[in-house]
Write a protein that holds these residues in place. Structure first.
Motif, short mmCIF file in Angstrom:
data_model
loop_
_atom_site.label_atom_id
_atom_site.label_comp_id
_atom_site.label_asym_id
_atom_site.label_seq_id
_atom_site.Cartn_x
_atom_site.Cartn_y
_atom_site.Cartn_z
N THR A 112 0.82 -1.20 0.00
CA THR A 112 0.00 0.00 0.00
C THR A 112 0.86 1.25 0.00
O THR A 112 0.38 2.34 -0.33
N HIS A 113 2.15 1.08 0.35
CA HIS A 113 3.04 2.24 0.36
C HIS A 113 3.62 2.51 -1.02
O HIS A 113 4.24 3.53 -1.23
N HIS A 114 3.42 1.58 -1.95
CA HIS A 114 3.96 1.77 -3.28
C HIS A 114 3.08 2.72 -4.09
O HIS A 114 1.86 2.73 -3.95
N SER A 115 3.70 3.46 -4.97
CA SER A 115 2.94 4.30 -5.88
C SER A 115 2.19 3.43 -6.87
O SER A 115 2.67 2.36 -7.26
N LEU A 116 1.04 3.91 -7.29
CA LEU A 116 0.28 3.18 -8.30
C LEU A 116 0.99 3.18 -9.64
O LEU A 116 0.63 2.45 -10.55
N PHE A 117 2.02 4.04 -9.78
CA PHE A 117 2.69 4.17 -11.06
C PHE A 117 4.13 3.65 -11.04
O PHE A 117 4.85 3.79 -12.00
N SER A 118 4.55 3.05 -9.92
CA SER A 118 5.92 2.56 -9.82
C SER A 118 5.94 1.06 -9.60
O SER A 118 4.97 0.48 -9.10
N ALA A 119 7.06 0.44 -9.99
CA ALA A 119 7.19 -1.01 -9.85
C ALA A 119 7.43 -1.37 -8.39
O ALA A 119 8.14 -0.67 -7.66
N SER A 120 6.83 -2.45 -7.95
CA SER A 120 7.04 -2.94 -6.59
C SER A 120 7.76 -4.28 -6.59
O SER A 120 8.06 -4.81 -5.52
N ALA A 121 8.04 -4.85 -7.76
CA ALA A 121 8.73 -6.14 -7.86
C ALA A 121 9.34 -6.26 -9.25
O ALA A 121 8.94 -5.55 -10.18
N SER A 122 10.30 -7.16 -9.40
CA SER A 122 10.90 -7.39 -10.71
C SER A 122 11.51 -8.77 -10.75
O SER A 122 11.82 -9.37 -9.71
N VAL A 123 11.70 -9.31 -11.96
CA VAL A 123 12.38 -10.59 -12.17
C VAL A 123 13.32 -10.42 -13.37
O VAL A 123 13.00 -9.72 -14.34
N HIS A 124 14.49 -11.04 -13.28
CA HIS A 124 15.44 -11.01 -14.38
C HIS A 124 15.24 -12.23 -15.26
O HIS A 124 14.91 -13.33 -14.78
N LEU A 125 15.48 -12.07 -16.55
CA LEU A 125 15.17 -13.10 -17.52
C LEU A 125 16.43 -13.56 -18.25
O LEU A 125 17.27 -12.74 -18.64
N GLY A 126 16.51 -14.86 -18.45
CA GLY A 126 17.59 -15.43 -19.27
C GLY A 126 18.97 -14.98 -18.83
O GLY A 126 19.24 -14.75 -17.65
N MET A 127 19.86 -14.80 -19.78
CA MET A 127 21.21 -14.33 -19.51
C MET A 127 21.38 -12.92 -20.07
O MET A 127 22.48 -12.44 -20.28
N GLN A 128 20.25 -12.24 -20.31
CA GLN A 128 20.28 -10.92 -20.91
C GLN A 128 20.23 -9.86 -19.83
O GLN A 128 19.97 -10.12 -18.66
N TYR A 129 20.48 -8.62 -20.23
CA TYR A 129 20.29 -7.48 -19.34
C TYR A 129 18.82 -7.05 -19.43
O TYR A 129 18.51 -5.90 -19.73
N THR A 130 17.95 -7.98 -19.18
CA THR A 130 16.53 -7.74 -19.36
C THR A 130 15.77 -8.21 -18.12
O THR A 130 16.10 -9.25 -17.55
N LYS A 131 14.79 -7.45 -17.74
CA LYS A 131 13.97 -7.83 -16.60
C LYS A 131 12.51 -7.42 -16.87
O LYS A 131 12.23 -6.65 -17.79
N VAL A 132 11.63 -7.95 -16.06
CA VAL A 132 10.22 -7.57 -16.08
C VAL A 132 9.89 -6.92 -14.75
O VAL A 132 10.12 -7.52 -13.69
N ASN A 133 9.41 -5.70 -14.80
CA ASN A 133 8.96 -5.00 -13.59
C ASN A 133 7.48 -5.29 -13.37
O ASN A 133 6.71 -5.44 -14.32
N GLY A 134 7.11 -5.33 -12.11
CA GLY A 134 5.71 -5.57 -11.76
C GLY A 134 5.18 -4.49 -10.83
O GLY A 134 5.83 -4.14 -9.84
N ARG A 135 4.02 -3.97 -11.14
CA ARG A 135 3.34 -2.98 -10.29
C ARG A 135 2.09 -3.64 -9.72
O ARG A 135 1.20 -4.05 -10.44
N ARG A 136 2.07 -3.76 -8.40
CA ARG A 136 0.95 -4.47 -7.77
C ARG A 136 -0.36 -3.73 -8.02
O ARG A 136 -0.45 -2.51 -7.84
N LEU A 137 -1.38 -4.50 -8.41
CA LEU A 137 -2.68 -3.93 -8.75
C LEU A 137 -3.61 -3.97 -7.54
O LEU A 137 -3.39 -4.73 -6.59
N PRO A 138 -4.68 -3.17 -7.55
CA PRO A 138 -5.61 -3.16 -6.42
C PRO A 138 -6.25 -4.52 -6.19
O PRO A 138 -6.44 -5.30 -7.11
N THR A 139 -6.57 -4.79 -4.95
CA THR A 139 -7.24 -6.04 -4.59
C THR A 139 -8.57 -6.16 -5.33
O THR A 139 -9.32 -5.20 -5.44
#
Length: 486
Positions: A112-139
């Protein structure tokens, strides 16, 4: 290199084997570790039905070059890179697609302290400099299936929609990486590969997706935290691997694998029909669940207001019920102030009655009757051109108790009840009529025996300002405006 035996397919799990010494060692954290990685926790339960699903887990420290699929690779607090790399190298050497499953977010993180427009989690993929950010959505977010998915991805979407309605989701976005090096500035790496949505939120943002590498030799599925893991394992063996890595199942001679190249036309047709049926069921279930949520959202303010409310909250709930029953109401606090009752109510023939609404945490005091009696006596002075024919006292009595524990009637002293000059109604009785759509009983109680005007059309609350019935010409209000009565 070993090969799968006994029909089991090797799967790499990016965390230590449950109960092992390595697990105990990795759970011991220094203060630095806690600050850098957070409190350690396991994302994949150790008690899953691996063999029942046709899988043989390979944990951190075990050989992964012969694994067909990976779950949470290189995810356990910075460890497991070697195992992940050997898994990817093995798939590449065999000329097979490397399939991986990873999750994003943490269920217990309120966020609940996270901004609705900012990422609250992320995961890195493969061996690349690539990740997926996640922004938690409302219940209460309920995703939708992306049209025209392949059979495996559509099946995954259907399985994930079985999660609890309160389960969290994260809006996903592909991102690159920025590396700061002392004396060399910042290296900016743009994201690589593509993110293919599988489930999306109401704004069209993916909440479940598959990432494919630029060379199309890796396919990573990003799921929300704490998915139904046994269901996901079944999906891997039954749908994902047959579609993307069928040779692995052929090598293992997995009993869970039905080789599509060996199916008859009838089998293929039946399988397609079953897939279509499951997809329609999932969509229909989602639609009905949405209708249920909307019905609850509409009902809850009225339910709570009638059964536990007081003051304006209770008045609003009663007003909604009377409007739903096809009656017209005027808030007299707005019209004449607090000098009169709470509501003026009328029907088709402009019959008018005063409605006084009270609440009592315990037993209702008999002096509540005097409020409405006084308003009936003073009404002719306030509105001499608008005679009323009586009134109704509505009381939410004993509202600190559950409705089932309250007395059925507001008042029980026989001689007092017999002398009442008007109807006294409990909100529990009004609630029961409202929830069952007994509009005739509500109208009879408040207006006498006036004919029911809009029984079928009164399910949805309506007011005089939002009359849904078309009119040939504007109708004059059934009560004089302030301008005409001042």
């Amino acid at each position: 290199m070993s090969s799968p035996t006994n029909g089991l397919v090797f799967v790499h799990i990016g965390q230590p084997e449950p109960g092992s010494q390595r697990e105990q060692q990795m759970l011991v954290q220094t203060e630095y570790d806690r600050e850098r990685y957070g409190v350690r926790s396991f994302r994949v339960p150790g008690n899953l039905d691996w063999q029942g699903k046709g899988l043989q887990p390979r944990w951190l420290g075990m050989e992964t070059g012969d694994c067909t699929v990976a779950i949470e690779p290189s995810r356990f607090h910075g460890q497991g890179a070697d195992e992940r790399n050997r898994f990817l190298a093995g798939a590449r050497q065999r000329g097979e697609l490397a399939v991986a499953v990873t999750t994003i977010g943490t269920v217990n993180d309120d966020a609940t302290h996270h901004s609705l427009f900012s990422a609250s989690a992320s995961v890195h993929l493969g061996m690349q400099y690539t990740k997926v950010n996640g922004r938690r959505l409302p219940t209460g977010t309920r995703p939708e299936i992306v049209p025209s998915l392949g059979a495996a991805d559509r099946d995954l979407a259907i399985r994930l929609l079985s999660r609890s309605p309160d389960a969290p989701w994260w809006a996903l976005e592909l991102d690159g990486n920025r590396l700061s090096r002392a004396g060399y500035g910042t290296e900016i790496h743009e994201p690589e590969g593509q993110l293919h949505p599988i489930l999306v939120d109401t704004l069209g943002k993916p909440v479940v997706a598959a990432w494919t590498s630029p060379e199309d030799d890796q396919r990573w599925y990003i799921l929300p935290a704490s998915p139904p893991w046994n269901n996901v394992l079944g999906w891997l063996v039954d749908r994902a691997l047959p579609e993307y890595v069928p040779n692995a199942l052929r090598r293992a001679r997995s009993p869970h694998f039905e080789d599509p190249d060996l199916r008859t036309i009838d089998e293929l047709a039946a399988r397609q029909a079953l897939d279509d049926l499951e997809a329609r069921y999932a969509e229909e279930k989602l639609r009905i669940e949405e209708e249920l949520r909307e019905a609850k959202d509409r009902a809850e303010p009225v339910r709570y207001g009638l059964l536990y409310g007081s003051g304006n909250e209770l008045v609003r709930a009663v007003t909604t019920v009377l409007n739903a029953a096809g009656m017209r109401t005027v808030d007299l606090d707005d019209e004449v102030g607090t000098k009169s009752a709470d509501l003026l109510v009328g029907g088709e023939d402009s019959l008018r009655r005063l409605v006084e609404i009270k609440a009592a945490g315990g037993a209702a005091q008999e002096n509540l009757v005097s409020y409405l009696q006084r308003h009936l006596e003073t009404w002719p002075q306030l509105r001499p051109d608008q005679p009323v024919t009586g009134g109704v006292l509505v009381v939410n009595h004993q509202h600190k108790l559950h409705p089932s524990e309250r007395t059925a009637q507001v008042y029980s002293r026989p001689e007092f009840v017999a002398a009442l000059p008007f109807t006294v109604l409990s909100t529990v009785a009004l609630f029961n009529w409202w929830r069952t759509g007994n509009w005739a009983e509500i109208r009879k109680t408040f207006l006498g025996n006036e004919p029911l005007r809009t029984a079928a059309g009164a399910v949805e609350p309506a007011t005089e300002q939002h009359d849904t019935k078309p009119a040939a010409q504007p109708r004059r209000p059934w009560w004089p405006s302030k301008a005409r009565t001042s």
